[in-house]
Enzyme design. Sequence first.
Site, PDB file in Angstrom:
ATOM      1  N   CYS A 100      66.544  81.749  66.983  1.00 44.53           N
ATOM      2  CA  CYS A 100      65.687  80.682  66.968  1.00 44.53           C
ATOM      3  C   CYS A 100      64.497  80.663  65.824  1.00 44.53           C
ATOM      4  O   CYS A 100      64.277  81.699  65.474  1.00 44.53           O
ATOM      5  CB  CYS A 100      64.936  80.323  68.393  1.00 44.53           C
ATOM      6  SG  CYS A 100      63.819  82.002  68.639  1.00 44.53           S
ATOM      7  N   CYS A 103      61.710  83.210  66.299  1.00 42.71           N
ATOM      8  CA  CYS A 103      62.039  84.609  65.837  1.00 42.71           C
ATOM      9  C   CYS A 103      61.585  84.979  64.513  1.00 42.71           C
ATOM     10  O   CYS A 103      60.852  86.004  64.280  1.00 42.71           O
ATOM     11  CB  CYS A 103      63.436  84.717  65.875  1.00 42.71           C
ATOM     12  SG  CYS A 103      64.243  84.545  67.543  1.00 42.71           S
ATOM     13  N   CYS A 172      77.857  64.458  54.551  1.00 48.92           N
ATOM     14  CA  CYS A 172      76.550  64.361  55.100  1.00 48.92           C
ATOM     15  C   CYS A 172      76.284  65.951  55.312  1.00 48.92           C
ATOM     16  O   CYS A 172      76.975  67.049  55.140  1.00 48.92           O
ATOM     17  CB  CYS A 172      76.598  64.026  56.466  1.00 48.92           C
ATOM     18  SG  CYS A 172      75.305  63.734  57.155  1.00 48.92           S
ATOM     19  N   CYS A 175      77.798  68.494  57.356  1.00 51.61           N
ATOM     20  CA  CYS A 175      79.014  68.999  56.916  1.00 51.61           C
ATOM     21  C   CYS A 175      78.964  70.397  56.247  1.00 51.61           C
ATOM     22  O   CYS A 175      79.406  71.362  56.294  1.00 51.61           O
ATOM     23  CB  CYS A 175      79.693  68.195  55.792  1.00 51.61           C
ATOM     24  SG  CYS A 175      80.334  66.564  56.345  1.00 51.61           S
ATOM     25  N   ASP A 551      44.169  71.010  28.440  1.00 51.33           N
ATOM     26  CA  ASP A 551      43.503  71.849  27.765  1.00 51.33           C
ATOM     27  C   ASP A 551      43.742  71.400  26.070  1.00 51.33           C
ATOM     28  O   ASP A 551      44.346  70.600  26.071  1.00 51.33           O
ATOM     29  CB  ASP A 551      44.495  73.405  27.648  1.00 51.33           C
ATOM     30  CG  ASP A 551      43.985  74.297  26.867  1.00 51.33           C
ATOM     31  OD1 ASP A 551      42.607  74.464  26.705  1.00 51.33           O
ATOM     32  OD2 ASP A 551      44.688  74.864  26.219  1.00 51.33           O
TER      33      ASP A 551
END
Length: 856
Positions: A100, A103, A172, A175, A551
């Site tokens: 998860c 973790c 997508c 995939c 600058d």
Amino acid sequence: MAKSCCSTTEPQNPVKQTSCCSSTQVLQHETEQSEKTECCSSDATKSEAEDDCCSLTPVMANENTEKSSCCSSSVTTSNPVTISTDDCSREEFRVYGMDCPACAATIEKSLTSKENINEVHVNYSTGKMTVTSTEELEFESIQKQMKRLGFEVEPIKTNNNVKNYIIEGMDCGSCALTIENHLNTLPSVQHVQVNFSTGKMKIEHDNSPEEIVKEVSKAGFKASLITANRQSTSPTRANNQNGAVIFSGVLIALGFIGSYTGISTSLTTAMYAIAMIISGFKPVKSAYYAIRSRSLDMNVLMSAAAIGAAFLGEWLEGATVVWLFALGLNLQNRAIEKTRKSIRGLMELTPPEAWVKVGEDIIKKPVEDVSVNDVIIVKPGDRIPLDGEIIDGESSVNQAAITGESIPVDKGIGNLVYAGSINEHGSLTVNVTKLVEDTTIAKIIHLVEEAQEKKAPSEAFIDKFARIYTPVVFLLALLVMLVPPLVAFGTWEEWIYKGLMLLVIACPCALVISTPVAIVTALGNAAKHGVLIKGGTFLENAGSINAIAFDKTGTLTEGKPKVTDVVVFNDSEENLLSIARTLEEYSTHPIAKTVVQYAKEKGIQAKNGTNFRNLAGKGVQATINERTYSAGNIKLFAEIGTPMDTHLETIQRLQDEGKTIIIIGTSETILGVICVSDTIRKTTKLSIENLTKIGVKQVVMLTGDNEGTAKAIALEAGVNRHFSELLPEDKVEAIKQLQKEGYQVAMVGDGINDAPALATANLGIAMGGAGTDTAMETADIVLMADNLEQLPHTMKLSRKALRIIKQNIWFSLIVKAIALLLIFPGWLTLWIAVLSDTGAALIVILNALRLVRVKS
Ligand code: ADP
Ligand code: MG
């Protein structure tokens, strides 16, 4: 493989680089040699200036090793924090057992609390951990700590097993995940990262590339190994898909017409079924692999919906769902392929062969076979095949492909030329300085592709959202299918149909691609205009900038000042210039170089100097004949307490003429003044005008120069505010001041002595990227040209990108919401649900593609 901090190529964190690599400000005589090297590498920004500076350098034996560390140190001479390069080490580890995102946070917290560890970054989705520490890391102790937390850890060794592939057929973001998950199940694969927007896969594996290609094709995609620099994608796959989509479309149409003309139902059903199988073959195959690798992607959801429809006897509906899905993906693919190819297209600008001089002959050779220091001939009208230095001939060179400059640049002996630019007229003899894989354009492509793979903040948010949204809607769909009929509320058919619609709506496809497609397209467009944006984050930042600070020296002006007056108060002009030359010879400042050059031209020799010191923003000092001499501005002499009253009037008059003055003297007396003046770049005025036009509210100039000069230049350049007499640390304060006033501030500099200000600003922009590797690595955005011409375009582009991203996100969210709402009154049908998903995704992509057309 502890990497020193300084060589880190991660550009997102300029602050970190600054603090790690700063070198001391005081240049003692002892360090002369390494400092000179610094002079060479920093000078590389101005390619023309390179050799006169390098010729000062007596020994350059270990040039390469010197350069890497000194490049970065020269950038940060003004930073007070001093940590030597050896003090930082960075290592990467693979972490096993994280299930998860929480973790990752646990590990970060726990390891950071260990002493000598500075920073821990754990990426949950890649399973990678990066640890920065003050000492050499002890693997055992990290391993022990991780074990306690319940994870396994393994150091990542750099090896040659990391390969890049092009993946075709991804429709997508999910995939990409399916491929990753599938390949991760193979024991021979150590790490895999698939990027949907760029269509590329980076994978570390021990087995053969053929096996990887085979495994990818199992999941329904085509992988091809990227070799060397060239890779052309074959259009075959799209064509095959076209055939299938057209054929099944025709079958569905025939079946539909047939059902009204009295053809038997079993025949029309058969037609629908065949159509379903043809266009559904690929999604179902991908769905199988997705389920096996436990991911819920759109293929799974769509396949479930179609199969469910067929199961309910809704064959037409099922076939339409699959067909619309396939059609939508096909169109999306074609659209997105455009952006994926655009960056690779840059490489095609470089000719594959070069005319190489071998003895008396000129032979055509593939660029891969040309080595550094080979001499090549570039004929008029030809593209330059490799980076190199002109050793004979003169021509104007159109380097728009690299720098985005609209006007060809005149080049002659000693100038650098870049692969991919066009030699307009005149034959050039070029000494090759880079191998084909190291050319500037190759580096641009590499950096842009890397940038495209980084996630922008909005993207990370969406990914998080999608990760929650899909399973929630999926669960909801299951509940809708099961609960009402179980409590005898309505029929099974009715509720299963509703549930299937929810499955389709659970696809977050349009939302997931809404941001990355826009970012990839915008980054590609910028690269074509000679602007490197180091990632989506910076593009988003740039989109919200409303104040820009520049600058002065070397950014607004040419940075090549000329000596205008030499005023002698006390002493002879010859002695004055001789002292000036001695003092300035060890400085890398543009002013210093001008003075040295001037003295040299007059044939004036340097004296014997020791204890050279560089006082940033003030000037230089050295000891000559046991007396300390200084060269610098009023501030410096006020500090050392030199009485100036008698000369103040003259000095004031010169300053008011817009000249930069260099006072030469000791703590007792002023010997004289040298005046230099710097012209502003041709492109500066127009660029600033355009910035104001597109709505940048504050255009500010920052300079260490005196107020008189600052005022004159500010007026000429057209900035609406200026800060003068700033020390490098004051430049940081000026940026902070603008931020306090509520502005989002970008700072533009040459990346050499303004690194702290670049890092403080909301966005750091460096200029002159084509001539130097340093500038390319320090800033968030790099203008490849040595001028500001492309800055307005960059701001325009990023603003538009930001708008398009917002439109895309809102559009896809609203479409989803409408579809969800339509379910309740029973107005939604399965095929409308599919259309709302694939159609919305297509619209989102097309909307993003508008960024291709943003012109400067
Ligand atoms: P900027 O880049 O904005 O012009 P710098 O911080 O580089 O500002 O320099 C500020 C001022 O310090 C210069 O205008 C000049 O007066 C003085 N200065 C800096 N370096 C030198 C040098 N090597 N010799 C003489 N004067 C110097
Ligand atoms: Mg400067």
